[in-house]
Design a protein around this motif. Structure first.
Motif, short mmCIF file in Angstrom:
data_model
loop_
_atom_site.label_atom_id
_atom_site.label_comp_id
_atom_site.label_asym_id
_atom_site.label_seq_id
_atom_site.Cartn_x
_atom_site.Cartn_y
_atom_site.Cartn_z
N VAL A 1 0.85 -1.20 0.00
CA VAL A 1 0.00 0.00 0.00
C VAL A 1 0.88 1.24 0.00
N LEU A 2 1.90 1.24 0.85
CA LEU A 2 2.78 2.41 0.92
C LEU A 2 3.55 2.61 -0.39
N ALA A 3 4.02 1.52 -0.97
CA ALA A 3 4.73 1.63 -2.25
C ALA A 3 3.82 2.18 -3.33
N ASP A 4 2.57 1.71 -3.37
CA ASP A 4 1.61 2.22 -4.35
C ASP A 4 1.34 3.71 -4.17
N ALA A 5 1.44 4.17 -2.92
CA ALA A 5 1.21 5.59 -2.62
C ALA A 5 2.49 6.41 -2.80
N GLY A 6 3.59 5.76 -3.18
CA GLY A 6 4.85 6.46 -3.36
C GLY A 6 5.52 6.82 -2.04
N ILE A 7 5.15 6.11 -0.98
CA ILE A 7 5.70 6.37 0.35
C ILE A 7 6.89 5.44 0.58
N THR A 8 7.98 6.01 1.02
CA THR A 8 9.17 5.23 1.38
C THR A 8 9.41 5.42 2.88
N PRO A 9 10.24 4.58 3.48
CA PRO A 9 10.55 4.78 4.90
C PRO A 9 11.07 6.19 5.18
N GLU A 10 11.75 6.77 4.21
CA GLU A 10 12.28 8.11 4.37
C GLU A 10 11.19 9.18 4.35
N SER A 11 10.00 8.81 3.86
CA SER A 11 8.90 9.77 3.79
C SER A 11 8.39 10.14 5.18
N GLY A 12 8.66 9.28 6.15
CA GLY A 12 8.25 9.56 7.52
C GLY A 12 7.06 8.74 7.96
N HIS A 13 7.00 8.58 9.24
CA HIS A 13 5.97 7.75 9.86
C HIS A 13 4.57 8.36 9.67
N VAL A 14 4.46 9.65 9.87
CA VAL A 14 3.15 10.30 9.77
C VAL A 14 2.59 10.13 8.36
N ALA A 15 3.42 10.33 7.35
CA ALA A 15 2.97 10.18 5.96
C ALA A 15 2.55 8.73 5.70
N SER A 16 3.25 7.78 6.30
CA SER A 16 2.92 6.37 6.12
C SER A 16 1.57 6.03 6.74
#
Length: 111
Positions: free
Chosen positions: A65-80
């Motif tokens: 889900v996070l990958a599909d949203a373009g979220i990486t661990p570096e994006s931050g916990h709140v964004a995840s």
């Protein structure tokens, strides 16, 4: 004064690997020599999925889900957490999304 209460995750992991594995094993029993290599490989892949724990399946889903949203661990916990909550129709509780994200980022990704 306040005590943390650990609640079970509000998700049920549905597994069809066993049913599919049974069908592949049945097909393998009567397979022609040409069909055997493909069915044997399919049986190995299915067996690997059957060995995964519910937590591993949930974590893989969260990472997807996070990958599909373009979220990486570096994006931050709140964004995840935000992306995960938005990805679930009807939403999920903040605490549940938080625990899912934490669990997914603590486990190693797929090999």
């Amino acid at each position: 004064m306040f005590e943390a209460v650990k609640r079970p995750m509000p998700f049920v992991v549905l597994r069809e690997a066993g049913t599919v594995g049974d069908a592949v094993r049945e097909a393998l029993a009567t397979a022609s020599p040409e069909e055997r290599p493909g069915l044997e490989r399919a049986a190995e892949l299915i067996a690997a999925q059957e060995r995964l724990t519910d937590e591993e399946v949930q974590s893989r889903w969260v990472r997807g889900v996070l990958a599909d949203a373009g979220i990486t661990p570096e994006s931050g916990h709140v964004a995840s957490v935000k992306a995960l909550r938005e990805a679930v129709p009807g939403g999920i509780r903040l605490t549940d999304a938080n625990r899912l994200v934490l669990a997914a980022t603590e486990q190693p990704g797929p090999a």
